[in-house]
Write an enzyme that holds these catalytic residues in place. Sequence first.
Site, short mmCIF file in Angstrom:
data_model
loop_
_atom_site.label_atom_id
_atom_site.label_comp_id
_atom_site.label_asym_id
_atom_site.label_seq_id
_atom_site.Cartn_x
_atom_site.Cartn_y
_atom_site.Cartn_z
NE ARG A 122 -4.22 -1.59 0.38
CZ ARG A 122 -4.36 -2.74 -0.28
NH1 ARG A 122 -3.43 -3.12 -1.15
NH2 ARG A 122 -5.43 -3.49 -0.10
CD GLU A 124 -3.38 2.89 -5.19
OE1 GLU A 124 -4.39 2.17 -5.38
OE2 GLU A 124 -2.29 2.42 -4.86
CG HIS A 147 -3.60 -1.18 -6.31
ND1 HIS A 147 -4.00 -0.48 -5.20
CD2 HIS A 147 -3.55 -2.47 -5.91
CE1 HIS A 147 -4.18 -1.30 -4.18
NE2 HIS A 147 -3.90 -2.53 -4.60
C1 GLV Z 1 -5.15 -5.57 -3.31
O1 GLV Z 1 -4.45 -4.62 -3.17
C2 GLV Z 1 -5.51 -6.45 -2.26
O2 GLV Z 1 -5.35 -6.11 -1.08
O3 GLV Z 1 -6.00 -7.54 -2.56
#
Ligand code: GLV
Length: 326
Positions: free
Chosen positions: A238, A267, A286
Amino acid sequence: MKPYVFVTRKMPEHLLSDLYEIAEVGMWEHEDIPVPSEVLQKELERADALFSLVSDPLRSQQLAKCPKLKVIANMAVGYDNIDVEHATNKGIVVCHTPDVLTDTTADLTFALLLATARKIPEATDYIKNDQWQQWSPYLLAGTDVHHKTIGIVGMGRIGEAVAKRAKGFDMEILYHNRSRKMETEQQLGAKYCSFEELLQQSDYVVCLAPFTPVTKELFDQQAFQQMKNSAIFINASRGGLVNEAALQEALEKGVIQAAGLDVFAEEPVRANHPLVQLPNVVAIPHIGSATVETRDAMVKMTVENIKKVLEGKPPLAAVNFKELGV
Ligand code: GLV
């Protein structure tokens, strides 16, 4: 009367068939646009279950009026978009999708590491921009990955799967984690070390720890300064774990060599984001678990989590199962 489930993004109908059998299903109709907060608010007032995504903030403000809500099923392994404590106090089960995305996310993490080390995006642009005139000895010369040291911060399921891949590249594996992973140490030869030792010794520092108040901006100016000047930083967890201004400065001043980023503090980021514009950054949007197979599996697991809770059975994966005894 059937329970009501709200799905916050357009999902493939055939994967929701189990839900349609037991519930009335409402769905936000767009695939690429997050549900607006006022729509979500309204839906939460009548929903028994919510199928949510990482892009849906579900904090005390959003959860203020959800009188019937029994379960929030996040289609992700991470759940930092949800105020779990608040949900728990209200007796709402919070579910997520671990395991089904582990290998896919590890593949992407390693791909990002390789792409950054070997300048793959720059190299493809080089041809597309018609810059390739002749072969040259140091043209787009990158950095070796094999036999180097990888430092994994956050040795959870995905961290372990990345370590496995690193072993295949004959890398020395260091890790830092809340707890020791003896099995991983034995099987992969991974060595536990302090955060500081990991930063100082690793050629590749890979962030895979969850985002919590404790890990917020773990990678700050001090952390980057402890890394080797040749270090490559990879973040597939993250963005909130990184102080982005400090990372930018470290990349601009040569404190570290390069970064591969799948995640950002806010984001989506735009093309003019300062990190995205840096020549020594490989930025991707992401997409850690983004394969069709894995996203299908995540949808199915989310559906199953909802179904189980609505049927009064233990869900496949709930983060507050201990507190709520489910
Ligand atoms: C994506 O970022 C997840 O946490 O699955």
